[in-house]
Write an enzyme that holds these catalytic residues in place. Structure first.
Site, PDB file in Angstrom:
ATOM      1  N   PHE A 146      39.204  25.570  35.275  1.00 17.27           N
ATOM      2  CA  PHE A 146      39.003  26.816  34.542  1.00 17.27           C
ATOM      3  C   PHE A 146      39.774  27.962  35.195  1.00 17.27           C
ATOM      4  O   PHE A 146      40.979  27.912  35.309  1.00 17.27           O
ATOM      5  CB  PHE A 146      37.515  27.137  34.376  1.00 17.27           C
ATOM      6  CG  PHE A 146      36.812  26.159  33.470  1.00 17.27           C
ATOM      7  CD1 PHE A 146      37.029  26.187  32.095  1.00 17.27           C
ATOM      8  CD2 PHE A 146      35.966  25.209  33.981  1.00 17.27           C
ATOM      9  CE1 PHE A 146      36.393  25.292  31.252  1.00 17.27           C
ATOM     10  CE2 PHE A 146      35.322  24.301  33.154  1.00 17.27           C
ATOM     11  CZ  PHE A 146      35.545  24.345  31.789  1.00 17.27           C
ATOM     12  N   SER A 147      39.102  28.984  35.641  1.00 20.05           N
ATOM     13  CA  SER A 147      39.778  30.198  36.125  1.00 20.05           C
ATOM     14  C   SER A 147      40.550  30.009  37.424  1.00 20.05           C
ATOM     15  O   SER A 147      41.337  30.879  37.799  1.00 20.05           O
ATOM     16  CB  SER A 147      38.774  31.339  36.269  1.00 20.05           C
ATOM     17  OG  SER A 147      38.406  31.803  34.991  1.00 20.05           O
ATOM     18  N   GLN A 148      40.366  28.903  38.100  1.00 21.58           N
ATOM     19  CA  GLN A 148      41.191  28.654  39.279  1.00 21.58           C
ATOM     20  C   GLN A 148      42.653  28.450  38.894  1.00 21.58           C
ATOM     21  O   GLN A 148      43.546  28.580  39.731  1.00 21.58           O
ATOM     22  CB  GLN A 148      40.666  27.448  40.056  1.00 21.58           C
ATOM     23  CG  GLN A 148      39.318  27.690  40.693  1.00 21.58           C
ATOM     24  CD  GLN A 148      39.327  28.898  41.607  1.00 21.58           C
ATOM     25  OE1 GLN A 148      40.191  29.047  42.465  1.00 21.58           O
ATOM     26  NE2 GLN A 148      38.383  29.791  41.410  1.00 21.58           N
ATOM     27  N   THR A 149      42.889  28.161  37.626  1.00 22.69           N
ATOM     28  CA  THR A 149      44.275  28.021  37.174  1.00 22.69           C
ATOM     29  C   THR A 149      45.016  29.352  37.263  1.00 22.69           C
ATOM     30  O   THR A 149      46.238  29.366  37.363  1.00 22.69           O
ATOM     31  CB  THR A 149      44.346  27.480  35.736  1.00 22.69           C
ATOM     32  OG1 THR A 149      43.674  28.391  34.862  1.00 22.69           O
ATOM     33  CG2 THR A 149      43.740  26.100  35.636  1.00 22.69           C
ATOM     34  N   TYR A 209      39.417  41.248  32.966  1.00 19.37           N
ATOM     35  CA  TYR A 209      39.678  39.889  33.430  1.00 19.37           C
ATOM     36  C   TYR A 209      39.865  38.941  32.261  1.00 19.37           C
ATOM     37  O   TYR A 209      39.072  38.939  31.340  1.00 19.37           O
ATOM     38  CB  TYR A 209      38.482  39.428  34.273  1.00 19.37           C
ATOM     39  CG  TYR A 209      38.585  38.033  34.804  1.00 19.37           C
ATOM     40  CD1 TYR A 209      39.446  37.749  35.847  1.00 19.37           C
ATOM     41  CD2 TYR A 209      37.824  37.015  34.278  1.00 19.37           C
ATOM     42  CE1 TYR A 209      39.535  36.472  36.363  1.00 19.37           C
ATOM     43  CE2 TYR A 209      37.901  35.724  34.783  1.00 19.37           C
ATOM     44  CZ  TYR A 209      38.759  35.463  35.827  1.00 19.37           C
ATOM     45  OH  TYR A 209      38.852  34.200  36.324  1.00 19.37           O
TER      46      TYR A 209
END
Length: 173
Positions: free
Chosen positions: A12-15, A127
């Site tokens: 997810f947002s770690q991308t 964000y």
């Protein structure tokens, strides 16, 4: 359930961090500067900012400054910010098709270029969507899909043989 070595994890947002690193490889190659306006690569990038009137209607004003790569990296561009989302919901209520196709990075970003910014660039923080624009800039500069650029530039050189940005297999999405 205990984790196994062959488990698949969706990051997810770690991308976002991975995409930012990929962008900075282009910076290291001298292909962009973080102070460059996004319009250098995406000429139709929004340069109008929404204002909501007391009666709930919307108007736009010119952006005080162009959106830059640095704004995208810091989630301060105004692209698809909350006020923009209110505007999009109002357009949907009027019967306008406001849902991006979600097929490719290019198609999704280009679809959303028609919506004004939700705040003046650099004046606030929102964000989420800015990294999608960065992904598109990477595709424009490199001539590769984001997935291919990540594979060639990050994952393969780092020996990340089991890592990918996008899985074709619907069961893995």
């Amino acid at each position: 359930i205990p984790a196994r070595t062959d488990d698949i994890y969706v990051l997810f947002s770690q991308t976002k961090a991975v995409v930012a690193v990929a962008l900075m490889t282009l910076y290291e190659q001298g292909l962009l500067d973080v102070d460059d306006p996004v319009s250098k690569w995406i000429p139709d990038f929004p340069n109008e900012v929404l204002v909501q009137n007391e009666d709930g209607s919307f108007t736009t004003v010119p952006a005080e400054r162009p959106v830059t790569i640095a704004h995208l990296l810091s989630h301060s561009s105004g692209y698809l910010a909350p006020l923009t989302n209110s505007y999009i919901r109002a357009k949907a209520a009027e019967g306008e098709d406001v849902r991006a196709p979600r097929t490719t990075v290019k198609e999704n970003v280009e679809f959303n270029l028609r919506f004004p910014l939700g705040f003046q660039p650099g004046s606030d923080w929102n964000y989420y969507y800015d990294m999608e624009v960065i992904a598109y800039v990477i595709e424009i500069i490199t001539g590769k899909t984001l997935a291919q650029y990540l594979e060639d530039t990050l994952f393969t050189p780092l020996g990340m043989d089991e890592t990918a940005y996008f899985f074709e297999d619907e069961s893995l999405r």
